[in-house]
Design an enzyme around this catalytic site. Structure first.
Site, PDB file in Angstrom:
ATOM      1  N   HIS A  42       3.661   6.654  -6.943  1.00 54.79           N
ATOM      2  CA  HIS A  42       2.929   7.834  -7.428  1.00 54.79           C
ATOM      3  C   HIS A  42       3.869   9.043  -7.419  1.00 54.79           C
ATOM      4  CE1 HIS A  42      -1.251  10.058  -7.195  1.00 54.79           C
ATOM      5  NE2 HIS A  42      -0.620  10.263  -8.336  1.00 54.79           N
ATOM      6  N   HIS A  86       1.924   4.663  -2.858  1.00 54.18           N
ATOM      7  CA  HIS A  86       2.099   6.119  -2.709  1.00 54.18           C
ATOM      8  C   HIS A  86       3.479   6.540  -3.233  1.00 54.18           C
ATOM      9  CE1 HIS A  86      -1.543   7.017  -0.568  1.00 54.18           C
ATOM     10  NE2 HIS A  86      -1.247   6.296   0.486  1.00 54.18           N
ATOM     11  N   HIS A 143       0.840  -1.210   0.000  1.00 54.77           N
ATOM     12  CA  HIS A 143       0.000   0.000   0.000  1.00 54.77           C
ATOM     13  C   HIS A 143       0.872   1.256   0.000  1.00 54.77           C
ATOM     14  CE1 HIS A 143      -3.613   2.420   1.284  1.00 54.77           C
ATOM     15  NE2 HIS A 143      -2.653   3.191   1.760  1.00 54.77           N
ATOM     16  N   GLU A 144       1.796   1.320   0.954  1.00 52.63           N
ATOM     17  CA  GLU A 144       2.639   2.522   1.065  1.00 52.63           C
ATOM     18  C   GLU A 144       3.546   2.676  -0.156  1.00 52.63           C
ATOM     19  OE1 GLU A 144       2.041   4.813   3.180  1.00 52.63           O
ATOM     20  OE2 GLU A 144       0.659   3.632   4.390  1.00 52.63           O
TER      21      GLU A 144
END
Length: 713
Positions: A502, A499, A495-496
């Protein structure tokens, strides 16, 4: 996961824990390829061994935190801050004297960048550095930059230099879409501060902003404050479950996983007992937000907060939440009935289902049905294997690899922080990720992504490479084994890293809209999408190997894990709908019809279904009201978009390079420099409706797609 500290205007580009704003791609082809470094080493091995030799580097040159020369000592924050403030003054003069045009936006962005490069870094250091002197120096730098932001937000001449540009239709029409959007974002942020108002109202707006920041800080602290109760008011046989303080028991949480029903009930009623000061703080916070929104031209705070998001307005959000609630209703009732039966089986004397029951009993059902004891999975998920898995995935999807790079002396704040170079097969070095993964004293317990430096195209044609930190709280390796992750920890890592990618792959012209600096209901899409990859056997099979035997994680264990996540998932989602609806009502029309507690009771019974417990006030523990005010729905909407992207683009083949390149081109490259719905449309090749979003979320509760694929092979 983020917090709004800055007063809008130029400060909106400063984001730490909160996804801020972001920008548009298209520059990679024109940027010189970065050479590879001979000091890079394979990523998997780097995370399964302890860092060597850094302590012995007594005579090497000290580079300073993140390679910033000034930050080799705490005093350097003062130097860096003063340098940024001097540069800011010069850039303000330039902005005010430059004729309106594209150059105006470039100057504004450079102004934002000069402040962010100190403030973003300081925002991280003030909470994560183990040395108090560094934390205090960083805190002081944040205060100084904050004061400068406040000053800029009330600089009428600076505002007018941007206004002249946006008021000239011919000039606006000549701007490329990204430059125009960034100019409009700067203007929107300015006007939130009331700079377009007369002098008296402008002062009122500034005062309200300051008051809101103070109330937010006070409320946030209060959400975690423990409650006390006299010992003799609790049954003696459960007192040992809580911290004792003389004649009192201290309750600092809900004890949601405690097997004893009475322990959970006591914790719920004591921890959520209303505190008059916290209640007054929340009421003032909501009222002041409403006053500010009205002052700057919005009918409610929610209308102001949702400008530029996927949802666009609170009416759409409520439509989304109500439709989702309707679709979940029957499933939620079935989930509650299943939980109730389990409670009756284990506790026949008291089988009424209460709000403190679902987390515990749904866990019991999962364990009983699927045997997903984390210790069975951990040996297959060594940290090195998981990092290698991410490396394989990004290499196949995007042509990107991670390489471990030895940090210079003084570059990192703790010796177990790893530095990763993110390298594209043809474009070269894209940026750096500092991995602060391990537990230590005084380290915050949340898993977070921090932007340290945003990417932007510099005047000399070079691209300013993004730098981020990923912060997790993983156990250290032991003498006998590397760091081993539970399935939940592995999913959090993916999940992290969503980020982080991105941030790495945003190739925006402007720092103000780099990477995760985009609307909140879009910012979680890349990270949630990574959870789908983390739960796909074809992906897991690339890396999950027993750290001692090398055996692959059996397919049926992955299948059980995926299926277990469907247990009571409708009830869990219904709870999120309730929280999001409550958030919308609190930030809707004011004055509120009833007290915040009465609204909680009414909303809980309508949108969740379990009874309100008298003399409790859960809203006083709702910390997301600060960082996600009027935007709590964002997680559900981001999940809906991620679900659609997964099913449309990656379900058939999670390593599809063409789909990966499209994902980069349509969604990751733009940051916040393009309207979020246009990015979603570009990826899905259609404009999704509210019904599409709802259907995507509800279909995730049904048959597990990955399991279906495995069983059909």
């Amino acid at each position: 996961m983020l917090c709004a500290r800055w007063l809008g205007g130029l400060g909106a580009g400063v984001a730490a824990l909160r996804p801020g704003r972001a920008g548009r791609g298209g520059f990679a082809a024109g940027i010189r390829v970065r050479r590879v470094s001979t000091s890079w080493s394979p990523v998997g091995a780097a995370f399964n061994v302890k860092p060597q030799g850094r302590r012995l580097d007594l005579f090497g040159e000290c580079r300073g935190l993140f390679g910033v020369p000034e930050l080799s000592a705490p005093e350097g924050f003062h130097v860096a801050k003063e340098k940024a403030l001097r540069k800011t003054e010069l850039l303000v003069e330039r902005a005010c004297s430059t004729p309106p045009g594209p150059q105006t936006v470039l100057i504004f962005d450079e102004l934002s960048d000069s402040l962010c490069r100190v403030a973003d870094l300081a925002d991280f250091v003030k909470i994560a550095h183990p040395e108090p002197a560094f934390r205090e120096a960083a805190e002081e730098a944040c205060r100084s930059i904050g004061a400068m932001v406040e000053k800029l937000n009330t600089n009428v001449e600076l505002y007018q230099s941007l206004q002249k540009l946006l008021a000239d239709k011919n000039l606006v029409d000549s701007l490329d879409p990204e430059t125009r959007r960034v100019a409009e974002l700067f203007m929107f942020d300015f006007e939130i501060s009331g700079i377009h108002l007369d002098k008296e109202k402008r002062k009122r707006a500034v005062d309200l902003n300051v008051r809101i920041l103070d109330l937010s800080s006070t409320f946030l602290m209060g959400t975690n404050f423990p409650n006390k109760i006299e010992k003799n008011l609790l049954p003696e046989h459960i007192r040992h479950n809580f911290v004792s303080d003389g004649d009192h028991i201290i309750v600092d949480g809900l004890h949601a996983e405690a097997p004893d029903d009475l322990v959970r009930e006591a914790a719920y009623k004591i921890f959520l007992y209303p505190n008059a000061g916290q209640l007054k703080c929340l009421e003032e916070l909501l009222s002041n937000r409403d006053l500010l929104a009205k002052l700057v031209g919005y009918s409610t705070f929610s209308h102001r907060a949702l400008q530029g998001t996927i949802a666009k307005n609170p009416e759409t959000v409520m439509q989304f939440l109500e439709k989702l609630s309707d679709k979940l209703s029957e499933r939620t009732i079935k989930d509650f009935e299943m939980i109730r039966r389990m409670k009756m089986k284990l506790n026949p004397q008291n089988s009424e289902l209460m709000p403190w029951d679902p987390p515990y009993y749904s866990g019991v059902i999962r364990a009983e049905r699927y045997n997903i004891e984390p210790s069975l999975y951990c040996p297959f998920f060594s940290l090195g294997a998981c990092m290698e898995g991410l490396n394989i995935l990004f290499s196949k999807l995007l042509g990107i690899s991670f390489y471990a790079e030895q940090p210079a002396k003084g570059e990192v704040w703790c010796e177990d922080v790893r530095k990763l170079a993110v390298v594209h097969e043809s474009e070269g070095l894209l940026g750096y990720i500092y991995c602060d993964f391990f537990q230590r004293a005084d380290k915050p317990h949340q898993d977070c992504h921090f932007t340290i430096r945003g990417g932007r195209l510099k005047e000399d044609g070079e691209y300013q490479l993004p730098v981020v930190v990923l912060m997790l709280n993983l156990p250290h390796s032991s003498r006998n084994s590397p760091t081993l992750l539970t399935p939940g920890m592995m999913e959090n890592l993916f999940h992290e890293m969503g980020h982080a990618m991105h941030s790495m792959l945003g190739r925006t012209r402007y720092q103000h809209v780099t990477g995760t600096r985009c609307p909140t209901d879009f910012a979680e899409v890349p990270s949630i999408l990574m959870e789908y990859f983390a739960n796909d056997y074809r992906v897991i099979n690339q890396f999950a190997r027993h750290y001692q035997t090398g055996q692959a994680l059996p397919k049926n264990m992955v299948s059980r894990l995926c299926e277990s996540k469907k247990v009571c998932a409708a009830a869990d989602m219904q709870l999120q709908v309730f929280y999001a609806t409550l958030d919308q009502i609190y930030h809707g029309k004011h004055p509120l019809r009833r007290s915040t507690t009465d609204i909680l009771k009414e909303t809980q019974e309508k949108f969740y279904g379990l009874p309100y417990v008298p003399d409790t006030a859960w809203q006083l523990r709702f910390s997301h009201l600060v960082g996600y005010g009027a935007k709590y729905y964002s997680y559900l909407m981001s999940r809906a978009v991620a679900s659609m992207v997964w099913k449309e683009c990656f379900l058939r083949d999670p390593f599809n390079r063409a789909a990966g390149e499209r994902y980069r081109r349509e969604m990751l490259a733009h940051g916040g420099g393009k309207e979020p719905m246009l990015m979603v449309q570009g990826m899905l090749q259609k404009c999704p409706s509210i019904d599409d979003f709802v259907s995507a979320l509800v279909s995730d509760l049904d048959l597990d797609f990955e399991t279906f694929l495995m069983d059909s092979e």
